[in-house]
Scaffold this motif. Structure first.
Motif, PDB file in Angstrom:
ATOM      1  N   GLN A   6      -5.972  11.823  -4.242  1.00 46.08           N
ATOM      2  CA  GLN A   6      -5.954  10.366  -4.137  1.00 46.08           C
ATOM      3  C   GLN A   6      -7.331   9.771  -4.385  1.00 46.08           C
ATOM      4  O   GLN A   6      -7.481   8.789  -5.109  1.00 46.08           O
ATOM      5  CB  GLN A   6      -5.476   9.952  -2.742  1.00 46.08           C
ATOM      6  CG  GLN A   6      -3.975   9.947  -2.556  1.00 46.08           C
ATOM      7  CD  GLN A   6      -3.617   9.246  -1.254  1.00 46.08           C
ATOM      8  OE1 GLN A   6      -4.057   9.636  -0.181  1.00 46.08           O
ATOM      9  NE2 GLN A   6      -2.833   8.201  -1.367  1.00 46.08           N
ATOM     10  N   ALA A  62     -16.522   0.841  -0.185  1.00 48.47           N
ATOM     11  CA  ALA A  62     -15.464   1.726  -0.681  1.00 48.47           C
ATOM     12  C   ALA A  62     -15.945   3.174  -0.757  1.00 48.47           C
ATOM     13  O   ALA A  62     -15.205   4.101  -0.401  1.00 48.47           O
ATOM     14  CB  ALA A  62     -14.997   1.255  -2.064  1.00 48.47           C
ATOM     15  N   ASN A 111       0.829  -1.210   0.000  1.00 46.41           N
ATOM     16  CA  ASN A 111       0.000   0.000   0.000  1.00 46.41           C
ATOM     17  C   ASN A 111       0.863   1.260   0.000  1.00 46.41           C
ATOM     18  O   ASN A 111       0.586   2.233  -0.717  1.00 46.41           O
ATOM     19  CB  ASN A 111      -0.924   0.010   1.216  1.00 46.41           C
ATOM     20  CG  ASN A 111      -2.002  -1.049   1.145  1.00 46.41           C
ATOM     21  OD1 ASN A 111      -2.345  -1.537   0.068  1.00 46.41           O
ATOM     22  ND2 ASN A 111      -2.555  -1.407   2.286  1.00 46.41           N
ATOM     23  N   ARG A 147      -9.944   1.722  -1.947  1.00 48.37           N
ATOM     24  CA  ARG A 147      -9.694   1.694  -3.393  1.00 48.37           C
ATOM     25  C   ARG A 147     -10.993   1.962  -4.139  1.00 48.37           C
ATOM     26  O   ARG A 147     -12.028   1.382  -3.811  1.00 48.37           O
ATOM     27  CB  ARG A 147      -9.108   0.353  -3.828  1.00 48.37           C
ATOM     28  CG  ARG A 147      -7.692   0.117  -3.323  1.00 48.37           C
ATOM     29  CD  ARG A 147      -7.179  -1.269  -3.693  1.00 48.37           C
ATOM     30  NE  ARG A 147      -5.768  -1.424  -3.364  1.00 48.37           N
ATOM     31  CZ  ARG A 147      -5.326  -1.760  -2.166  1.00 48.37           C
ATOM     32  NH1 ARG A 147      -6.174  -1.976  -1.179  1.00 48.37           N
ATOM     33  NH2 ARG A 147      -4.033  -1.896  -1.939  1.00 48.37           N
ATOM     34  N   ARG A 182     -14.474   6.932  -9.328  1.00 49.89           N
ATOM     35  CA  ARG A 182     -13.677   8.150  -9.149  1.00 49.89           C
ATOM     36  C   ARG A 182     -14.231   9.300  -9.986  1.00 49.89           C
ATOM     37  O   ARG A 182     -14.366  10.428  -9.499  1.00 49.89           O
ATOM     38  CB  ARG A 182     -12.213   7.892  -9.523  1.00 49.89           C
ATOM     39  CG  ARG A 182     -11.526   6.869  -8.651  1.00 49.89           C
ATOM     40  CD  ARG A 182     -10.018   6.983  -8.774  1.00 49.89           C
ATOM     41  NE  ARG A 182      -9.530   6.844 -10.136  1.00 49.89           N
ATOM     42  CZ  ARG A 182      -9.201   5.693 -10.707  1.00 49.89           C
ATOM     43  NH1 ARG A 182      -9.358   4.572 -10.033  1.00 49.89           N
ATOM     44  NH2 ARG A 182      -8.716   5.666 -11.941  1.00 49.89           N
ATOM     45  N   ASP A 235      -6.298   9.147  -8.131  1.00 46.80           N
ATOM     46  CA  ASP A 235      -5.550   7.887  -8.149  1.00 46.80           C
ATOM     47  C   ASP A 235      -6.418   6.674  -7.845  1.00 46.80           C
ATOM     48  O   ASP A 235      -6.178   5.581  -8.349  1.00 46.80           O
ATOM     49  CB  ASP A 235      -4.394   7.938  -7.143  1.00 46.80           C
ATOM     50  CG  ASP A 235      -3.475   9.117  -7.400  1.00 46.80           C
ATOM     51  OD1 ASP A 235      -3.349   9.507  -8.582  1.00 46.80           O
ATOM     52  OD2 ASP A 235      -2.915   9.657  -6.431  1.00 46.80           O
ATOM     53  N   GLY A 236      -7.407   6.844  -6.949  1.00 45.10           N
ATOM     54  CA  GLY A 236      -8.269   5.734  -6.577  1.00 45.10           C
ATOM     55  C   GLY A 236      -7.757   4.910  -5.422  1.00 45.10           C
ATOM     56  O   GLY A 236      -8.443   4.007  -4.946  1.00 45.10           O
ATOM     57  N   VAL A 237      -6.551   5.174  -4.940  1.00 43.02           N
ATOM     58  CA  VAL A 237      -5.998   4.505  -3.759  1.00 43.02           C
ATOM     59  C   VAL A 237      -5.771   5.580  -2.712  1.00 43.02           C
ATOM     60  O   VAL A 237      -4.992   6.508  -2.937  1.00 43.02           O
ATOM     61  CB  VAL A 237      -4.676   3.780  -4.081  1.00 43.02           C
ATOM     62  CG1 VAL A 237      -4.167   3.048  -2.840  1.00 43.02           C
ATOM     63  CG2 VAL A 237      -4.871   2.801  -5.232  1.00 43.02           C
ATOM     64  N   ASP A 281     -12.694   2.309  -8.163  1.00 43.01           N
ATOM     65  CA  ASP A 281     -12.481   2.065  -9.581  1.00 43.01           C
ATOM     66  C   ASP A 281     -12.615   3.372 -10.364  1.00 43.01           C
ATOM     67  O   ASP A 281     -13.058   4.403  -9.833  1.00 43.01           O
ATOM     68  CB  ASP A 281     -13.477   1.027 -10.102  1.00 43.01           C
ATOM     69  CG  ASP A 281     -14.911   1.478  -9.925  1.00 43.01           C
ATOM     70  OD1 ASP A 281     -15.428   2.176 -10.809  1.00 43.01           O
ATOM     71  OD2 ASP A 281     -15.501   1.163  -8.875  1.00 43.01           O
TER      72      ASP A 281
END
Length: 656
Positions: free
Chosen positions: A378, A496, A311, A412, A418, A382-384, A414
């Motif tokens: 993020q 999520a 991570n 996270r 996002r 980025d999605g993370v 997708d």
């Protein structure tokens, strides 16, 4: 010669045993197919074997009761055949009753009773301990599905104290539930958010544990390792150390036995959630079983420190590009229970009130702005993203630099989620309730019976309250309000998405500690634009041009198709074709229902016809006082009885 006789007797016994078990298996297989439900093999073999033994005894009595030996008439054969069929029916009925009373799987298999007694004893001991903890805190009635007499805030406080006393697994469970405001009332979310995983240091030899994980003498890697921990939690302790090359690091090492304790607690939690799902309506309403399975998978992953290392590697570059530091990791010395990483000389924001107070106002604003930009980037870019942004996991330096710690909990998203979340940010900032509603419907699963107009009105009201930006003074609490709003309308928020919205809401507390006067509007607006791209007139025109190119083939054929529809409508030839029950699940449901109705009607008719035939006078006599009508009636009643058993089995048991 005696041994030959013994051998012959042994062969005879073996043959009869093989025949008996073969016949028993054949009958058992037939019974399972007739019933059409999953029935356990052990009970099926046992019932069918007993039925065969009883049947053989009865058949022997019938044969030996004949007046002349060696003469078995048609009446006797018919009698024996009816006995065989009704013995089969009785076996099926006994198995069905056993399946209704004690379904297959409700009792552990014999192997588990013989080999798993030590595990069951430990589970029972832990279960008793957890039950006593719950009882001491007044949680007995809610766990039994009864309505508690106390207010929600009192019950929430009791739950928090019970989870804290239960240990690391239950503390983690409470922390996870504190992020699910879509499932729990606000008093519970607020109270559970105060759960901490701090624990007293244990007197264990950290050097020996580190050496064991490294697989080499500790002196080869470290020049020093402090025995006094910098921080201590229920699962791990963090110790200061210095690598052999002189670089200062921290060593995060898992406590011995932590994995075994968590595994035992997760096993117990699985049993408890299954019981609650059966007995408590609230547990079924929130999908407690699925929630517990997701939590178990998440916690098991969190205990593997290699996941945390991955991570950190996944977010390090993107955060560094946005000016937020992430510790470097000495990958060669890490394992599933050990992390060796950079020792930050900054101070966690939760403990840095004096340091922050001494910073220049511009430095504080820049630090908070940098952190917010990075987190929003993020989530929507980025999605993370870091999913646990409390003030203890954010580090600040005297020059205003910021960094993040503890990447065990990472969310996270997708690409579609996002982009849609970015559109939601843009719509809220642009005061556009229509676009915000569309983004929510795209982001979440639409509930049945949704009133879209009411949802849009409430979103518009919420946006009116926060007009001018994301809240008074730029507050991120709008995301918490938005989460509560969609829950009231029956949306089930994916974990999520809930983690992302909750992370944004929790971030505000940390930002306010750094700069209480920060306006969060500009960063949120910029993050939305980063995802959606440039929204200038030229960019919009270029986007529309590109979309039009994709529509050109359709536009070429559109006039001809419109003309054809108009002509058919004018001449009365316009027809529509609707396929009723096009969905396979709908067809399967109706087909199964029809089959059960037909089987029930046939069963009732067969049983009634069998009774009428069996009691009808006259008819051909088969011998020994056995008439043809009673035999046929018994056969017909048998068929009806078996059909009735199958109908009942399909109602009470799952199909193959």
């Amino acid at each position: 010669m005696e041994w030959l006789a013994m051998l012959a007797a042994l062969v005879d016994v073996t043959i009869w045993t093989v025949l008996f078990f073969g016949l028993t298996w054949l009958v058992a297989q037939t019974v399972r197919r007739v019933l059409g439900v999953r029935v356990g093999w052990p009970r099926t073999i046992a019932v069918c074997g007993i039925a065969i033994l009883v049947l053989v005894g009865v058949m022997g009595d019938v044969i030996t009761s004949q007046p002349r030996e060696g003469a078995v008439g048609a009446g006797t054969l018919a009698h024996l055949g009816v006995l065989v069929l009704w013995a089969f029916a009785a076996s099926a009925a006994v198995l069905l009753m056993a399946e209704i009373v004690v379904p297959t799987g409700a009792i552990p298999p014999v192997r588990a009773w013989l080999l798993g007694w030590r595990r069951r004893t430990a589970r029972a001991r832990r279960y008793h301990q957890i039950t006593m903890i719950a009882a001491r805190h007044g949680l007995g009635a809610p766990l039994r599905g009864l309505r508690p007499a106390r207010r929600d805030d009192e019950l929430a406080a009791s739950l928090r104290r019970a989870l804290q006393e239960g240990g690391v697994t239950f503390v983690k469970l409470g922390q996870m539930l504190s992020t699910r405001s879509d499932l729990l009332p606000e008093p519970f979310v607020r109270e559970l958010s105060h759960l901490t995983n701090r624990a007293e240091p244990e007197p264990w030899d950290v050097r020996a544990v580190v050496a064991d994980e490294l697989g080499r003498p500790i002196q080869e890697v470290f020049s020093s390792v402090e025995t006094e921990p910098l921080a201590s939690a229920s699962v791990a302790q963090v110790h200061a150390a210095t690598l052999a090359d002189g670089r200062p690091v921290v060593v995060k090492v898992q406590r011995p036995g932590a994995i075994a304790q968590v595994a035992a607690d997760l096993d117990l939690l699985d049993q408890v959630t299954r019981s609650l799902d059966r007995n408590a309506g609230w547990a079924r309403a929130i999908g407690l079983n699925d929630l517990a399975r997701g939590f178990a998978a998440s916690l098991t992953e969190e205990l593997d420190y290699r996941v945390e290392v991955d991570n950190m590697a996944a977010v390090r570059a993107s955060l560094a590009a946005r000016g937020v530091r992430v510790p470097w990791v000495a990958d060669a010395f890490c394992s599933s229970r050990l992390i060796v990483m950079e020792r930050f000389d900054g101070t966690p924001v939760a403990q840095a009130s004096n340091l922050i107070a001494g910073l220049d106002a511009g430095v504080r604003t820049a630090a908070a702005q940098r952190l917010l930009d990075a987190v929003l980037g993020q989530i929507v870019g980025d999605g993370v993203f870091h999913a646990d942004l409390h003030a203890g996991n954010v580090v600040i330096w005297p020059d205003g630099s910021v960094g993040l710690l503890d990447f065990g909990s990472v969310g996270r998203l997708d690409a579609v989620s996002r982009r849609t979340l970015g559109m939601l940010l843009w719509a809220i900032d642009a005061d556009d309730p229509v676009s915000a509603t569309d983004a929510l419907l795209e982001l979440l699963d639409r509930p049945d019976g949704l009133d879209e107009r009411a949802l849009q009105r409430e979103i518009g009201t919420l946006m009116t309250r926060v007009r001018g930006g994301l809240g008074s003074g730029g507050s991120l609490k709008v995301f918490g309000d938005l989460l509560s709003l969609v829950v009231r309308h029956g949306f089930r928020v994916p974990p999520a998405i809930a983690a992302a919205l909750r992370s944004l809401g929790a971030l505000e507390g940390t930002l306010r500690l750094i700069d209480p006067h920060l306006d969060l509007v500009a960063a949120a607006r910029e993050a939305g634009r980063d995802v959606l791209g440039d929204l200038s007139a030229e960019r919009v025109r270029a986007e529309l041009t590109q979309r039009a190119l994709h529509l050109l083939p359709l536009l070429d054929h559109l006039p001809r198709r419109v003309a054809k529809i108009t002509e058919d409508l004018e001449r009365g030839r316009l027809t529509t074709h609707v396929r009723v029950l096009s969905d396979p699940d709908d067809r399967g449901f109706l087909l199964g229902l029809a089959q059960q109705v037909v089987a029930a009607v046939l069963a009732a008719a067969a049983v009634l016809g069998g009774i009428l035939l069996a009691t009808a006078p006259g008819g051909v006599q088969l011998g020994s006082g056995v008439g043809l009508y009673p035999v046929l009636g018994s056969l017909l009643a048998f068929a009806g009885f078996v059909l009735a058993l199958r109908c009942v089995a399909l109602v009470f048991g799952p199909r193959h």
